[in-house]
Design a protein around this motif. Structure first.
Motif, mmCIF file in Angstrom:
data_model
loop_
_atom_site.group_PDB
_atom_site.id
_atom_site.type_symbol
_atom_site.label_atom_id
_atom_site.label_comp_id
_atom_site.label_asym_id
_atom_site.label_seq_id
_atom_site.Cartn_x
_atom_site.Cartn_y
_atom_site.Cartn_z
ATOM 1 N N SER A 1 1.208 -1.180 -0.253
ATOM 2 C CA SER A 1 0.048 -0.048 -0.002
ATOM 3 C C SER A 1 0.793 1.269 0.193
ATOM 4 O O SER A 1 0.514 2.345 -0.821
ATOM 5 N N SER A 2 1.886 1.158 0.813
ATOM 6 C CA SER A 2 2.764 2.125 0.777
ATOM 7 C C SER A 2 3.430 2.599 -0.486
ATOM 8 O O SER A 2 3.766 3.936 -1.047
ATOM 9 N N ILE A 3 3.916 1.576 -1.476
ATOM 10 C CA ILE A 3 4.270 1.657 -2.611
ATOM 11 C C ILE A 3 3.390 2.338 -3.664
ATOM 12 O O ILE A 3 3.645 3.437 -4.132
ATOM 13 N N ASN A 4 2.088 2.030 -3.409
ATOM 14 C CA ASN A 4 0.811 2.547 -4.405
ATOM 15 C C ASN A 4 0.825 3.984 -3.993
ATOM 16 O O ASN A 4 0.578 4.871 -4.976
ATOM 17 N N GLN A 5 0.784 4.358 -2.707
ATOM 18 C CA GLN A 5 0.717 5.673 -2.418
ATOM 19 C C GLN A 5 1.847 6.652 -2.668
ATOM 20 O O GLN A 5 1.591 7.789 -3.275
ATOM 21 N N ASN A 6 2.985 6.188 -2.675
ATOM 22 C CA ASN A 6 4.143 6.783 -3.198
ATOM 23 C C ASN A 6 4.058 7.248 -4.693
ATOM 24 O O ASN A 6 4.696 8.047 -5.194
ATOM 25 N N LEU A 7 3.442 6.267 -5.265
ATOM 26 C CA LEU A 7 3.391 6.254 -6.836
ATOM 27 C C LEU A 7 2.000 7.230 -7.143
ATOM 28 O O LEU A 7 1.994 7.522 -8.372
ATOM 29 N N GLY A 8 1.251 7.482 -6.197
ATOM 30 C CA GLY A 8 0.114 8.371 -6.380
ATOM 31 C C GLY A 8 -0.908 7.594 -7.076
ATOM 32 O O GLY A 8 -1.724 8.293 -7.726
ATOM 33 N N LEU A 9 -1.167 6.163 -6.732
ATOM 34 C CA LEU A 9 -1.989 5.372 -7.232
ATOM 35 C C LEU A 9 -3.327 5.574 -6.633
ATOM 36 O O LEU A 9 -3.259 5.526 -5.345
ATOM 37 N N VAL A 10 -4.561 5.551 -7.165
ATOM 38 C CA VAL A 10 -6.028 5.315 -6.255
ATOM 39 C C VAL A 10 -6.062 3.739 -6.170
ATOM 40 O O VAL A 10 -5.952 3.059 -7.046
ATOM 41 N N GLU A 11 -6.227 3.339 -4.848
ATOM 42 C CA GLU A 11 -5.964 2.097 -4.758
ATOM 43 C C GLU A 11 -7.581 1.547 -4.819
ATOM 44 O O GLU A 11 -8.416 2.052 -4.030
ATOM 45 N N THR A 12 -7.877 0.608 -5.922
ATOM 46 C CA THR A 12 -9.060 0.224 -5.981
ATOM 47 C C THR A 12 -8.810 -1.258 -6.064
ATOM 48 O O THR A 12 -8.384 -1.881 -6.781
#
Length: 259
Positions: free
Chosen positions: A136-147
């Protein structure tokens, strides 16, 4: 023993094995059916108290909901079936054991369920939060919307939980095989390097790709292996003592007959 008698013995063993496999499959199927009735409360618990509480899951196909129920029911069925499977294995090999070995090995069966539950608790409470936090931290660092899709989320969860939970059966398996004189602590110590490599590979495979996660999972697995070696040495030592006692008694009887 003639070839015909050996052939009949082999057929009898295969027939016995088939009957026990059928019994295990029947229990697995009944557990799967029963698991479907409790899948919903388990699902609610996993969503409410899981590593990502309040997570919003999406069904990407019409089969996602049913697939989720089946996955949860399968885990429940495995929990029910494992001790029964261990009992069937014991019943299959018990005719070749001495009465003392039969009594000793049947005591391992309850620990099959206990260790599997401990493996589930460890992977769910420690491994899974660590893995989801990292990804989840990787996704947030990449600015991704987690769906998150429901099928993908539970597949990710169970792919972590199941292998680790099954590895927690290692001490019981080692003790059982030691009691059957298939394994011994000397052989396990010689296999230590290969075993460590396999455990490290498993830890790297089931954890996120970072060094800390690999270490946190590898250490418990190695400790589990060393604990298995220790238990094997305890069983092996008792076997040696029983053998020495038997041989000394036989020597005394033989000496008395000669006198």
């Amino acid at each position: 023993m003639s070839e015909q008698e050996e052939g009949m013995t082999l057929v009898n063993h295969l027939g016995e094995l088939r009957r026990r496999l059928v019994a295990v499959l029947v229990v697995l199927l009944l557990g799967l059916i029963g698991g479907l009735f409790i899948s919903d409360p388990i699902y609610q618990y996993l969503i409410t108290y899981g590593p990502l509480p309040g997570i919003e899951l999406h069904a990407l196909t019409l089969w996602d909901g049913l697939g989720m129920y089946m996955k949860i029911a399968l885990i429940f069925s495995l929990v029910i079936t494992l001790p029964f499977t261990a009992y069937q294995i014991w019943k299959f090999v018990s005719p070749g054991l001495t009465p003392s070995e039969q009594k000793a090995t049947v005591r391992y069966i309850p620990f099959v369920l206990l260790l599997f539950l401990l493996g589930i608790a460890f992977s769910y409470k420690i491994l899974l939060p660590m893995a989801t936090s990292f990804t989840s931290s990787i996704n947030q660092n990449l600015g991704l919307v987690e769906t998150y899709g429901m099928a993908q989320y539970f597949t990710f969860m169970f792919n972590l939980i199941l292998p680790v939970s099954l590895l927690f059966e290692l001490p019981v398996v080692v003790m059982f095989l030691t009691k059957l004189r298939i394994l011994n602590p000397l052989r396990l110590r010689k296999m230590r390097r290969i075993s460590y490599f396999i455990l490290v590979f498993i830890a790297v495979f089931v954890t996120p790709p970072d060094f800390i996660s690999d270490i946190l999972v590898t250490i418990p697995l190695i400790l589990l292996y060393e604990f298995s070696v220790f238990l094997s040495s305890v069983v092996y030592r008792k076997q040696l003592e029983e053998t020495e006692e038997y041989e000394s008694r036989y020597v005394k009887i033989d000496a008395g007959e000669k006198v």
